[in-house]
Scaffold this active site. Structure first.
Site, PDB file in Angstrom:
ATOM      1  N   MET A 120       0.870  -1.337  -0.010  1.00  0.00           N
ATOM      2  CA  MET A 120       0.067  -0.180  -0.032  1.00  0.00           C
ATOM      3  C   MET A 120       0.784   1.061   0.138  1.00  0.00           C
ATOM      4  O   MET A 120       0.856   1.962  -1.031  1.00  0.00           O
ATOM      5  CB  MET A 120      -0.880   0.018   1.271  1.00  0.00           C
ATOM      6  CG  MET A 120      -1.949  -1.416   1.133  1.00  0.00           C
ATOM      7  SD  MET A 120      -2.942  -1.255   2.692  1.00  0.00           S
ATOM      8  CE  MET A 120      -3.664   0.136   2.781  1.00  0.00           C
ATOM      9  N   CYS A 121       1.583   1.357   0.976  1.00  0.00           N
ATOM     10  CA  CYS A 121       2.358   2.802   1.016  1.00  0.00           C
ATOM     11  C   CYS A 121       3.630   3.025   0.517  1.00  0.00           C
ATOM     12  O   CYS A 121       4.251   3.818   0.457  1.00  0.00           O
ATOM     13  CB  CYS A 121       2.653   2.976   2.725  1.00  0.00           C
ATOM     14  SG  CYS A 121       1.130   3.032   3.677  1.00  0.00           S
TER      15      CYS A 121
END
Length: 216
Positions: A120-121
Site C-alpha cells: 500500500m504505502c
C-alpha cells in the site's frame, strides 16, 4: 522529465542525483509486518537513513496518523533528530502536496523509497511518482508487507512498472563506489559495522589488519 536509462552509468545512484523518502516506519505499521523479521526492518531502515545522512542525500520523513499509530521508530528519528516528519492521512503519500513539494525541492530526479506496508504505502506513491517522471528505486529490505506474498507482489508490480529494486547495503556500496574515496569512508565503515552483520565484522577486521600493516 525525460525517460531514464535502466542500464549504464546513468542508472547508478550517486550522492548528487537521488533523494530518499521514508514512509510510515511506525509501531502500528510494523505490528503486522510478516514478510520480514521486524528487528531487521528497524535495523535496515536505520542503516538506510544513516547512509543517506553520511552522503548528504536529502531525506524526507513521513508518518500516517501518528497520534493514533505512533511516531517514527526512535532509532530512525535519532538519525535526523531535528526533522519533523510530515504527518498525513493519505495512504498514498504522493497525494499529499507537502510530500511532493519536499521531494521536488531537493532538485533530485532519482527517488529512493522505503515504506511500511509494501503493498500500500510503497506501491501507491512509487507508481504515482513514476508517473510524474521520477526514476524510482525501492529499498526492499527496509520495507515490508503483511505477508511474504503481499511484499513479493508489491515488488513485482513495481518492477513491472519500471521501478528498480535495491537493498540498503547495495545502495551504500553504490554511493561509495570506490574504496579509494576516503571522504566518507569512516562513516560508511561505522554504518556497516553497526548494521551489516558479518559484512561489517569482516570490514572491521580488514581495517584493523590494514592499520597494523601500515604501522611503523
Amino acid at each position: 522529465m525525460q525517460p531514464f536509462s535502466k542500464v549504464g552509468l546513468d542508472a547508478l545512484l550517486t550522492p548528487a542525483n537521488c533523494a530518499v523518502l521514508l514512509i510510515d516506519h511506525q509501531p502500528s505499521q510494523l505490528a503486522n509486518v510478516n514478510s520480514h523479521d521486524p528487528t531487521l526492518v528497524i535495523n535496515n531502515v536505520t542503516a538506510l537513513a544513516k547512509t543517506a545522512r553520511a552522503f548528504d542525500v536529502p531525506t524526507i520523513l513521513t508518518t500516517i496518523s501518528a497520534a493514533r499509530g505512533g511516531n517514527l521508530f526512535k532509532q530512525l528519528q535519532a538519525v535526523f533528530p531535528d526533522q519533523k516528519p510530515i504527518d498525513r492521512s493519505f495512504i498514498n503519500s504522493w497525494e499529499d502536496l507537502r510530500v511532493v513539494e519536499a521531494v521536488k525541492s531537493t532538485g533530485r530526479t532519482k527517488l529512493v523509497i522505503a515504506a511500511l506496508w509494501s503493498e500500500m504505502c510503497l506501491v501507491q506513491p512509487a507508481l504515482h511518482a513514476m508517473g510524474d517522471g521520477y526514476d524510482v528505486y525501492v529499498v526492499t529490505d527496509a520495507s515490508g508487507g503483511v505477508s511474504p506474498e503481499a511484499h513479493d507482489m508489491a515488488i513485482r508490480r513495481l518492477v513491472a512498472a519500471g521501478a528498480q529494486p535495491i537493498t540498503w547495503l547495495a545502495m551504500a556500496g553504490e554511493l561509495q563506489r570506490d574504496w579509494a574515496r576516503t571522504e566518507r569512508l569512516g562513516a560508511v565503515a561505522q554504518i556497516l559495522s553497526e548494521h551489516a552483520g558479518a559484512t561489517g565484522a569482516v570490514l572491521t577486521w580488514e581495517f584493523e589488519n590494514e592499520a597494523r600493516r601500515v604501522q611503523p
